[in-house]
Design an enzyme around this catalytic site. Structure first.
Site, PDB file in Angstrom:
ATOM      1  N   ALA A   4       1.509  18.750   6.397  1.00 47.48           N
ATOM      2  CA  ALA A   4       1.444  19.277   5.025  1.00 47.48           C
ATOM      3  C   ALA A   4       2.771  19.863   4.552  1.00 47.48           C
ATOM      4  O   ALA A   4       2.891  20.300   3.419  1.00 47.48           O
ATOM      5  CB  ALA A   4       0.343  20.339   4.927  1.00 47.48           C
ATOM      6  N   ALA A  30       0.554  -0.778  15.326  1.00 50.63           N
ATOM      7  CA  ALA A  30      -0.561  -0.667  16.284  1.00 50.63           C
ATOM      8  C   ALA A  30      -1.291   0.666  16.079  1.00 50.63           C
ATOM      9  O   ALA A  30      -2.535   0.716  16.078  1.00 50.63           O
ATOM     10  CB  ALA A  30      -0.043  -0.780  17.711  1.00 50.63           C
ATOM     11  N   TYR A  87       4.210   1.444  15.380  1.00 55.61           N
ATOM     12  CA  TYR A  87       3.620   2.089  14.195  1.00 55.61           C
ATOM     13  C   TYR A  87       2.434   1.268  13.668  1.00 55.61           C
ATOM     14  O   TYR A  87       1.376   1.811  13.342  1.00 55.61           O
ATOM     15  CB  TYR A  87       4.718   2.212  13.144  1.00 55.61           C
ATOM     16  CG  TYR A  87       4.349   2.906  11.858  1.00 55.61           C
ATOM     17  CD1 TYR A  87       4.168   4.289  11.816  1.00 55.61           C
ATOM     18  CD2 TYR A  87       4.238   2.183  10.669  1.00 55.61           C
ATOM     19  CE1 TYR A  87       3.874   4.934  10.616  1.00 55.61           C
ATOM     20  CE2 TYR A  87       3.941   2.818   9.470  1.00 55.61           C
ATOM     21  CZ  TYR A  87       3.766   4.189   9.453  1.00 55.61           C
ATOM     22  OH  TYR A  87       3.468   4.818   8.262  1.00 55.61           O
TER      23      TYR A  87
END
Ligand code: NAD
Length: 248
Positions: free
Chosen positions: A15, A158, A156
């Site tokens: 965040a 996968a 990434y």
């Protein structure tokens, strides 16, 4: 249409900036209490402070989402304090791109741990009280790379494809408890993650996007806010691409 959130608590990972920050901001504006999780205290602290300054409710929690022990400890502490986290947004992610023959084991493992394994850790930590309350929203931020594949991103893609299988299976397991589980798959969004892409690579990508531009973090946040709201109560096990039409 205004969205309905009735005294809800959300946890958003990653965040501190980019898409996660936009998701945290939009849930905060909608009156949701937001637990902003990021790797560093300063980045999630600033995100939570901005929500509070805008009149919302938020706290910060620095957690390495790739570490099972840290996520389990943070989940326990949060459930002591909040009893229930109603909305879980697994957004934290990293890339470590290279062609397969040059990819190190560390590049592979850290990307799988941060993007995919983290989803398993957080769900294990936070979903049981959702089942008792018979209300919950789990939203996993995947990627068009997980749908289409992308040279240089075997790790990434996968991880992001794994998140889709995880989402669909979990949706089936938790549907009986009124918990929905969905994926949002962004295309190319303007954030620090894409800012590190070479200009030549971006030049190749833009012609593949029917809307001929990159997306904004708010485009993803709008979809997440909808999926987290009461209004999305009949949607589960789905993957929503927000990509300017790229993965059509
Ligand atoms: P970003 O790099 O700008 O932000 C990622 C956030 O995740 C940062 O706040 C970072 O501190 C946090 N993070 C990373 N590793 C962490 C860890 N181990 N523990 C805790 N926090 C950690 O990225 P972004 O572009 O905002 O991407 C957000 C999500 O959207 C990611 O999952 C990414 O894979 C996905 N996504 C982004 C794009 C894009 O074009 N930007 C496209 C498809 C998918």
């Amino acid at each position: 249409m205004s969205l309905t959130f009735d005294n809800k608590v959300a946890l958003v990972t990653g965040a501190g900036r980019g898409i996660g920050r936009a998701i945290a901001d939009s849930l905060g504006k909608a009156g949701v209490t937001v637990i902003c999780v990021s790797y560093s205290e300063s980045s999630c602290g600033a995100a939570a402070q901005a929500i509070v300054d805008a009149g919302g409710k938020a706290v910060a929690k620095a957690v390495d989402v790739s570490d099972v022990t840290s996520v389990a400890k943070a989940s326990e502490e949060l459930l002591d304090e909040y009893e229930n986290v109603d909305i879980l947004v697994n957004n934290a992610g990293i890339t470590k791109d290279s062609l397969l023959f040059r990819m190190t084991e560390e590049d592979w493992t850290s990307v799988i741990d941060t993007n995919l394994n983290s989803c398993f850790y957080w769900v294990k930590g936070l979903a049981r009280p959702m089942t008792r309350k018979r209300w919950g929203r789990i939203i996993n931020i995947s990627s068009v790379s997980g749908i289409m594949g992308n040279a240089g991103q075997t790790n990434y893609a996968a991880a992001k494809a794994g998140m889709i299988g995880f989402t669909k299976s979990l949706a089936k397991e938790l549907a009986g408890r009124n918990i929905t589980v969905n994926c949002v798959a962004p295309g190319f969004i303007k954030t620090d993650m894409t800012a590190k892409m070479a200009e030549a690579a971006l030049d190749k990508v833009l012609p593949m996007i029917p809307l001929k531009r990159m997306g904004e973090s708010s485009d993803i946040a709008n979809m997440v806010a909808y999926l987290a709201s009461e209004e999305a109560n009949y949607i589960t096990g789905q993957v929503f691409t927000v990509d300017g039409g790229m993965a059509m």
